[in-house]
Design a protein around this motif. Structure first.
Motif, PDB file in Angstrom:
ATOM      1  N   LYS A 191      -0.948  10.754   4.557  1.00  0.00           N
ATOM      2  CA  LYS A 191      -0.981  11.514   3.310  1.00  0.00           C
ATOM      3  C   LYS A 191      -0.046  10.895   2.278  1.00  0.00           C
ATOM      4  N   GLY A 192       1.135  10.483   2.723  1.00  0.00           N
ATOM      5  CA  GLY A 192       2.073   9.835   1.816  1.00  0.00           C
ATOM      6  C   GLY A 192       1.565   8.485   1.337  1.00  0.00           C
ATOM      7  N   LEU A 193       0.986   7.709   2.261  1.00  0.00           N
ATOM      8  CA  LEU A 193       0.503   6.378   1.937  1.00  0.00           C
ATOM      9  C   LEU A 193      -0.625   6.416   0.926  1.00  0.00           C
ATOM     10  N   PHE A 194      -1.542   7.376   1.114  1.00  0.00           N
ATOM     11  CA  PHE A 194      -2.729   7.400   0.268  1.00  0.00           C
ATOM     12  C   PHE A 194      -2.644   8.425  -0.863  1.00  0.00           C
ATOM     13  N   ALA A 195      -1.443   8.917  -1.149  1.00  0.00           N
ATOM     14  CA  ALA A 195      -1.281   9.904  -2.217  1.00  0.00           C
ATOM     15  C   ALA A 195      -1.710   9.345  -3.572  1.00  0.00           C
ATOM     16  N   ASN A 196      -1.397   8.064  -3.809  1.00  0.00           N
ATOM     17  CA  ASN A 196      -1.744   7.446  -5.089  1.00  0.00           C
ATOM     18  C   ASN A 196      -2.985   6.558  -4.991  1.00  0.00           C
ATOM     19  N   THR A 197      -3.702   6.679  -3.878  1.00  0.00           N
ATOM     20  CA  THR A 197      -4.850   5.809  -3.663  1.00  0.00           C
ATOM     21  C   THR A 197      -5.889   5.882  -4.781  1.00  0.00           C
ATOM     22  N   PRO A 198      -6.305   7.081  -5.251  1.00  0.00           N
ATOM     23  CA  PRO A 198      -7.333   7.104  -6.302  1.00  0.00           C
ATOM     24  C   PRO A 198      -6.936   6.294  -7.535  1.00  0.00           C
ATOM     25  N   ARG A 199      -5.699   6.439  -7.983  1.00  0.00           N
ATOM     26  CA  ARG A 199      -5.263   5.687  -9.163  1.00  0.00           C
ATOM     27  C   ARG A 199      -5.192   4.195  -8.873  1.00  0.00           C
ATOM     28  N   ILE A 200      -4.616   3.846  -7.734  1.00  0.00           N
ATOM     29  CA  ILE A 200      -4.463   2.436  -7.387  1.00  0.00           C
ATOM     30  C   ILE A 200      -5.817   1.762  -7.226  1.00  0.00           C
ATOM     31  N   VAL A 201      -6.732   2.441  -6.537  1.00  0.00           N
ATOM     32  CA  VAL A 201      -8.044   1.839  -6.310  1.00  0.00           C
ATOM     33  C   VAL A 201      -8.844   1.797  -7.605  1.00  0.00           C
ATOM     34  N   ALA A 202      -8.681   2.808  -8.459  1.00  0.00           N
ATOM     35  CA  ALA A 202      -9.355   2.772  -9.761  1.00  0.00           C
ATOM     36  C   ALA A 202      -8.874   1.572 -10.566  1.00  0.00           C
ATOM     37  N   ALA A 203      -7.551   1.356 -10.556  1.00  0.00           N
ATOM     38  CA  ALA A 203      -6.985   0.209 -11.260  1.00  0.00           C
ATOM     39  C   ALA A 203      -7.478  -1.098 -10.635  1.00  0.00           C
ATOM     40  N   SER A 204      -7.498  -1.125  -9.316  1.00  0.00           N
ATOM     41  CA  SER A 204      -7.986  -2.304  -8.598  1.00  0.00           C
ATOM     42  C   SER A 204      -9.456  -2.543  -8.895  1.00  0.00           C
ATOM     43  N   PHE A 205     -10.220  -1.465  -8.926  1.00  0.00           N
ATOM     44  CA  PHE A 205     -11.658  -1.528  -9.211  1.00  0.00           C
ATOM     45  C   PHE A 205     -11.906  -2.161 -10.582  1.00  0.00           C
ATOM     46  N   ILE A 206     -11.182  -1.671 -11.591  1.00  0.00           N
ATOM     47  CA  ILE A 206     -11.368  -2.187 -12.947  1.00  0.00           C
ATOM     48  C   ILE A 206     -10.897  -3.632 -13.051  1.00  0.00           C
ATOM     49  N   GLY A 207      -9.691  -3.894 -12.521  1.00  0.00           N
ATOM     50  CA  GLY A 207      -9.158  -5.253 -12.583  1.00  0.00           C
ATOM     51  C   GLY A 207     -10.021  -6.251 -11.835  1.00  0.00           C
ATOM     52  N   PHE A 208     -10.448  -5.855 -10.630  1.00  0.00           N
ATOM     53  CA  PHE A 208     -11.292  -6.727  -9.808  1.00  0.00           C
ATOM     54  C   PHE A 208     -12.615  -7.014 -10.497  1.00  0.00           C
ATOM     55  N   ALA A 209     -13.296  -5.951 -10.963  1.00  0.00           N
ATOM     56  CA  ALA A 209     -14.620  -6.113 -11.558  1.00  0.00           C
ATOM     57  C   ALA A 209     -14.566  -6.965 -12.820  1.00  0.00           C
ATOM     58  N   VAL A 210     -13.661  -6.621 -13.732  1.00  0.00           N
ATOM     59  CA  VAL A 210     -13.577  -7.352 -14.996  1.00  0.00           C
ATOM     60  C   VAL A 210     -13.204  -8.809 -14.766  1.00  0.00           C
TER      61      VAL A 210
END
Length: 242
Positions: free
Chosen positions: A119-138
């Motif tokens: 729970k602690g590890l993945f608390a910020n997962t949505p934001r981090i993965v969203a940022a990763s998603f945008i950065g990776f795709a672009v």
């Protein structure tokens, strides 16, 4: 020196993994490697370490190997297949954020010991993965476009599609990774780190990307050697069959 050793080992394994996937599974292996590295990088990128005198997030070596993988696809299978590889990485990221978000809402058993850490590890997962998603795709689509532009330039200059492989590889990756690291760090960590720290990890991340981009060049030349050998063998088999 443990951090430095682990980063170098990770880099060798990440680039070597692209070669192994390409050697034994061809295009399908590269697709699989992109998906694997995208998911793993999204997990470890939340960790901040000091290595080589720089403060940096983990995940740099794995993300670097995805750029090498799409360069493989561009070089040997064309721009369309490289784009498919990027879309696969995006799907892997979306699947990861979906399941990692659900994990946090389970009610653990009284005998459970792992839930509080997950729970602690993945608390910020949505934001981090969203940022990763945008950065990776672009950045990956920019990388593919630039690779094709450098290819047109080298073909016009030399009259063939083989020359200046190092230019296509590095010229596309160095620019696209600057976009990737800047987008990701701003979107993922703005407000979590102060401005000085954010700038430091962005700059150090790009320095790492520059180093990894230059170090991946021998791997794409090794892939070219393997590709030529494969094509030569297929031609020999075809001639023998006719």
């Amino acid at each position: 020196m443990i951090n430095e050793f682990l980063l170098v080992a990770s880099l060798v394994f990440a680039f070597g993994g692209v070669i192994v996937a390409f050697r034994f599974f061809s295009k399908g292996g590269i697709f699989a490697w992109i998906a694997i590295c995208t998911i793993l990088a999204n997990v470890e990128v939340a960790v901040l370490v000091n290595a080589f005198g720089l403060e940096q997030t983990l995940g740099n070596t794995l993300f670097a190997s995805t750029f090498l993988a799409t360069d493989f696809l561009s070089e040997f299978y064309g721009k369309r297949e490289a784009r498919r590889g990027v879309f696969l990485g995006i799907i892997a990221s979306l699947a990861f954020v979906f399941f990692s978000s659900i994990w946090r809402f389970y009610i653990p058993s009284s005998n459970d010991f792992a839930f509080v850490y997950m729970k602690g590890l993945f608390a910020n997962t949505p934001r981090i993965v969203a940022a990763s998603f945008i950065g990776f795709a672009v950045s990956e689509f920019i990388d593919i476009w630039l690779y094709d532009r450098w290819w047109s330039f080298s073909k016009k200059l030399c009259g063939n599609r083989r020359s200046f492989l190092w230019l296509r590889n590095n010229g596309s990756t160095l620019i696209s990774q600057a976009v990737n690291i800047t987008l990701f760090n701003v979107l993922a960590f703005a407000g979590l780190y102060d401005g000085a720290t954010l700038f430091a990890i962005t700059l150090s991340g790009y320095v790492i990307y520059v180093c990894t981009s230059l170090l991946d060049t021998p791997f794409i030349y090794l892939a070219r050697f393997m590709w030529d050998k494969k094509i030569s063998k297929e031609q020999e088999n075809w001639m023998a069959g006719n």
